[in-house]
Design a protein around this motif. Structure first.
Motif, PDB file in Angstrom:
ATOM      1  N   ASN A   1       0.956  -1.217  -0.299  1.00 64.89           N
ATOM      2  CA  ASN A   1      -0.111   0.264  -0.036  1.00 64.89           C
ATOM      3  C   ASN A   1       0.715   1.217   0.089  1.00 64.89           C
ATOM      4  O   ASN A   1       0.814   2.197   1.084  1.00 64.89           O
ATOM      5  CB  ASN A   1      -0.623  -0.231   1.360  1.00 64.89           C
ATOM      6  N   PRO A   2       1.815   1.243  -0.977  1.00 57.71           N
ATOM      7  CA  PRO A   2       2.731   2.186  -0.936  1.00 57.71           C
ATOM      8  C   PRO A   2       2.286   4.261  -1.367  1.00 57.71           C
ATOM      9  O   PRO A   2       2.975   4.581  -0.708  1.00 57.71           O
ATOM     10  CB  PRO A   2       3.316   2.255  -2.175  1.00 57.71           C
ATOM     11  N   HIS A   3       1.108   3.932  -0.913  1.00 54.56           N
ATOM     12  CA  HIS A   3       0.573   5.769  -1.501  1.00 54.56           C
ATOM     13  C   HIS A   3      -0.012   5.743  -0.280  1.00 54.56           C
ATOM     14  O   HIS A   3      -0.857   6.838  -0.515  1.00 54.56           O
ATOM     15  CB  HIS A   3      -0.546   5.594  -2.428  1.00 54.56           C
ATOM     16  N   ASP A   4      -0.204   5.365   1.086  1.00 56.46           N
ATOM     17  CA  ASP A   4      -1.138   5.213   1.898  1.00 56.46           C
ATOM     18  C   ASP A   4       0.488   6.275   2.472  1.00 56.46           C
ATOM     19  O   ASP A   4       1.420   5.905   2.891  1.00 56.46           O
ATOM     20  CB  ASP A   4      -1.127   3.725   2.090  1.00 56.46           C
ATOM     21  N   LYS A   5      -0.450   7.289   3.708  1.00 60.40           N
ATOM     22  CA  LYS A   5      -0.305   7.255   4.266  1.00 60.40           C
ATOM     23  C   LYS A   5       0.723   6.793   5.372  1.00 60.40           C
ATOM     24  O   LYS A   5       2.558   7.500   6.038  1.00 60.40           O
ATOM     25  CB  LYS A   5      -0.842   8.396   5.645  1.00 60.40           C
ATOM     26  N   THR A   6       0.479   5.856   6.024  1.00 61.78           N
ATOM     27  CA  THR A   6       0.902   4.816   7.054  1.00 61.78           C
ATOM     28  C   THR A   6       2.451   4.511   6.101  1.00 61.78           C
ATOM     29  O   THR A   6       3.254   3.913   6.432  1.00 61.78           O
ATOM     30  CB  THR A   6       0.187   3.624   7.987  1.00 61.78           C
ATOM     31  N   ALA A   7       2.183   4.300   4.961  1.00 62.22           N
ATOM     32  CA  ALA A   7       3.936   4.189   4.370  1.00 62.22           C
ATOM     33  C   ALA A   7       4.465   5.015   3.748  1.00 62.22           C
ATOM     34  O   ALA A   7       6.224   4.756   3.273  1.00 62.22           O
ATOM     35  CB  ALA A   7       3.816   2.879   2.981  1.00 62.22           C
TER      36      ALA A   7
END
Length: 170
Positions: A58-64
């Motif tokens: 999930n590379p575009h999630d803020k947690t990544a």
């Protein structure tokens, strides 16, 4: 009528990305494990694996983002060091106290402390709590802590370099 879907509905459209990003994760975790497994405890390596799944799944999630990956691990290391130090201190000052009970309580506290530090600084990354727990239960080791920070920093850097080519898989 379908009872349940076996495959994610996005899989049909992004088969190539699903396979490619999973293979990237295998490659990166393999390299990290080859270099770092010799120096780190199992829980550090396990937390690196979980973090890789977040970073590349999930590379575009803020947690990544690096803020969450590196920030979370930083607080995991700090919490693990504090709680492992408390375990040592209690054993020295109160040698008759049940060590299993102390380990369980301070292990749980390390998870809670990590969570607290992450949520107040907006750096939430759940595998960092596992890192804190491992560093507490296994006894704090500066080498293991360094390995964790170097490993997550490497994953974060590689993810940032590849980010424009990656899609969110979940």
């Amino acid at each position: 009528m379908k009872l349940f879907k076996v495959f994610d509905c996005k899989f049909r459209q992004h088969k190539k990305e699903y396979f490619l990003q999973s293979l990237i994760t295998v490659g990166i975790v393999s390299v990290v494990l080859l270099f770092l497994d010799l120096l780190a405890d199992g829980i550090v390596v396990a937390s690196i694996g979980a973090s890789s799944t977040i970073a590349f799944g999930n590379p575009h999630d803020k947690t990544a983002s690096p803020r969450y990956l590196i920030g979370g691990y930083t607080f995991g290391v700090i919490s693990g060091a504090v709680c492992a130090g408390l375990v040592f201190l209690i054993h020295e000052l109160l040698p008759g106290v049940n060590s299993d009970t102390i380990m369980a309580l301070l292990g749980a506290f390390s998870v809670g402390l990590t969570m607290f530090l992450m949520v107040i600084t907006n750096t939430e990354h759940p595998p960092a709590s596992a890192l804190a727990l491992g560093l507490t239960l296994d006894g704090f080791c500066p080498t293991a802590a360094s390995v964790a920070i170097i490993g997550i920093s490497s994953i974060s850097l590689i993810q940032r370099l590849l980010k424009k080519h990656l899609v969110d898989l979940y």
